[in-house]
Design a protein around this motif. Structure first.
Motif, mmCIF file in Angstrom:
data_model
loop_
_atom_site.group_PDB
_atom_site.id
_atom_site.type_symbol
_atom_site.label_atom_id
_atom_site.label_comp_id
_atom_site.label_asym_id
_atom_site.label_seq_id
_atom_site.Cartn_x
_atom_site.Cartn_y
_atom_site.Cartn_z
ATOM 1 N N ILE A 112 -5.892 2.695 6.143
ATOM 2 C CA ILE A 112 -5.076 3.090 4.975
ATOM 3 C C ILE A 112 -3.697 2.453 5.003
ATOM 4 O O ILE A 112 -2.967 2.500 4.003
ATOM 5 C CB ILE A 112 -4.933 4.624 4.886
ATOM 6 C CG1 ILE A 112 -4.179 5.175 6.090
ATOM 7 C CG2 ILE A 112 -6.295 5.294 4.773
ATOM 8 C CD1 ILE A 112 -3.887 6.658 5.964
ATOM 9 N N VAL A 158 -5.654 12.437 5.404
ATOM 10 C CA VAL A 158 -4.943 12.278 4.139
ATOM 11 C C VAL A 158 -5.113 13.554 3.328
ATOM 12 O O VAL A 158 -6.246 13.953 3.048
ATOM 13 C CB VAL A 158 -5.484 11.072 3.352
ATOM 14 C CG1 VAL A 158 -4.682 10.882 2.061
ATOM 15 C CG2 VAL A 158 -5.445 9.815 4.203
ATOM 16 N N THR A 197 -4.922 12.108 -3.135
ATOM 17 C CA THR A 197 -6.103 11.312 -3.469
ATOM 18 C C THR A 197 -6.626 11.708 -4.835
ATOM 19 O O THR A 197 -6.120 12.642 -5.471
ATOM 20 C CB THR A 197 -7.215 11.540 -2.427
ATOM 21 O OG1 THR A 197 -7.772 12.856 -2.634
ATOM 22 C CG2 THR A 197 -6.696 11.448 -1.011
ATOM 23 N N ILE A 244 -6.944 6.596 -2.427
ATOM 24 C CA ILE A 244 -5.777 7.190 -1.786
ATOM 25 C C ILE A 244 -4.536 6.617 -2.436
ATOM 26 O O ILE A 244 -4.318 5.400 -2.450
ATOM 27 C CB ILE A 244 -5.793 6.897 -0.274
ATOM 28 C CG1 ILE A 244 -7.045 7.516 0.362
ATOM 29 C CG2 ILE A 244 -4.531 7.413 0.404
ATOM 30 C CD1 ILE A 244 -7.273 7.094 1.795
#
Length: 437
Positions: A74, A136, A141, A150
């Motif tokens: 990410i 996360v 999201t 995301i």
């Protein structure tokens, strides 16, 4: 000799309170320990140190609801993620898309592993997949099910609780003498503890004595006094954590008093009597319990202590089991002060609690007060924290004998034996009372 000189001479013959308390408390020992189930241990005091047999958390887990992923995926450092245009108004201009390869709940137990470009949907408390180092949050999201976009990348380690990061195996959780609070029960349970060794709550029996006493539910009249003491002292003992039993009123009958105390030794770790500690014609408790028989001293020693209010206190043991007994004055105010300075520390010591005395602070006195010379006075007061630090203390009207003042007080102003006047603005000692308001 003047009246003041007479009073000072009489006070000099009294036993200092500190000396008296030391002599009494040295004769007491904490009750033998018990191994109790965790659900029964609350309110007791630990008899031995407790260490963590297991780590907490027990395994790597998610701290929030979201998606467990590899941080390099990410953050843009990995090869797997796909980048797509961000929704309108999203900072950064693009989002990261990962494949959602499964769901993990708190009851999941099969080990799973992340591969590059993938993630797992996780609930708070769920075990983390191998290689996951970030969770996360859902709100960062689009909450996708097969694939997730995301919008915002957290820092490495966000939303992750590693095994043992709060409490490692062998961590000292609490020392002997610690009060078992609800939060401590949770700590013990979370680290796999089901039993702890504690000191049992002392069983305290309260007896009011006097021919003049009548039970509550009516008003006092000449020749009759409503028994406020045994009810108040039972509540005070329960507040300390004792198992308190009020047995009611005992007349000034020698055989009746001896028989009652003998019976109560079967269920008591401490007996508290109130009334009859003086030397007047009606003070039967002192006369009966201090009587010498067969050349031996009585089971209870009565001492005139440099204490105001209530100088006459008794302590000893009764019965074959030598159960400790504390004898307090009959005046309600003096009885409650006597409980604070003598009976309460005795209960704490039997329970294994540390410290045995209430906490105290130094406070700025708001009003000039006078005190009898040669006596340590405990006066009801209201103590407050000052803005910027420190405390102030306001003596309550009526002095130490007033029940209304004791009911309103959240502290006891302490004036030493050498103090006859404490001026407004001076610094004094104050015992802090535990008032749940």
């Amino acid at each position: 000799m003047t009246a003041t000189a007479d009073a000072e001479a009489a006070a000099n013959e009294l036993t200092p309170l500190a000396d008296y308390l030391g002599s009494v408390l040295r004769r007491l020992r904490a009750l033998p320990p018990l191994d109790l189930d965790l659900t029964q241990a609350h309110g007791n005091v630990l008899a031995e140190d407790v260490v963590a047999p297991h780590a907490f958390p027990a395994f790597d887990q998610a701290a929030v609801d979201g998606y467990a992923a590899r941080w390099e995926d990410i953050s843009g450092g990995g090869r797997g993620p796909s980048y797509v245009p961000a929704p309108s108004g999203t900072p950064g201009g693009r989002t990261i898309r990962l494949n959602v390869v499964g769901d993990l709940g708190a009851a999941s137990w099969r080990p799973v592993r992340l591969t590059p470009g993938s993630c797992f949907s996780v609930a708070a408390g769920a075990p983390l997949p191998v290689a996951a180092d970030v969770v996360v949050p859902v709100e960062w999201t689009d909450q996708g099910m097969a694939a997730v976009e995301i919008f915002r990348a957290p820092k490495r380690g966000y939303g992750v609780r590693r095994a043992g990061e709060e409490l490692a195996v062998g961590t000292l959780l609490a020392r002997a003498g610690t009060y078992v609070s609800p939060a401590l029960v949770a700590v013990f349970a979370a680290t796999g503890i089901g039993h702890v060794v504690v000191r049992p709550s002392p069983r305290v029996v309260i007896v009011a004595t006097g021919d003049e006493l009548v039970d509550v539910g009516r008003g006092s009249q000449p020749g009759q006094v409503v028994d406020a003491n045994s009810h108040a002292l039972t509540a005070a003992a329960a507040e300390v954590g004792a198992l308190a039993y009020r047995v009611g009123i005992c007349d000034d009958d020698p055989e009746g008093l001896r028989g009652l105390l003998e019976d109560q030794t079967l269920r008591a770790d401490l007996i508290i009597t109130t009334g009859g500690t003086g030397t007047g014609p009606g003070d039967m408790v002192r006369r009966i319990l201090s009587r010498r028989e067969g050349g031996r001293a009585g089971p209870v020693t009565f001492t005139d202590v440099a204490l105001y209010p209530g100088t006459a206190l008794g302590f000893g043991t009764v019965g074959a089991e030598e159960v400790p007994v504390v004898c307090l004055p009959g005046d309600p105010g003096a009885a409650l002060i006597g409980f604070e300075v003598l009976a309460r520390p005795a209960i704490q010591l039997l329970a294994g609690a540390e410290p045995v005395f209430r906490p105290s602070v130094r406070a700025h006195l708001l009003e000039t007060v006078s005190s009898p010379g040669g006596l340590r006075e405990f006066r009801p007061a209201h103590v407050a924290e000052r803005r910027g630090g420190g405390y102030t203390v306001q003596p309550l009207s009526g002095g130490p004998f007033t029940l209304s003042g004791l009911a309103e007080a959240n502290g006891l102003l302490v004036l030493g034996e050498r103090v006859t006047t404490a001026a407004a603005g001076s610094t004094v000692d104050v015992l802090l009372l535990d008032r749940r308001r």
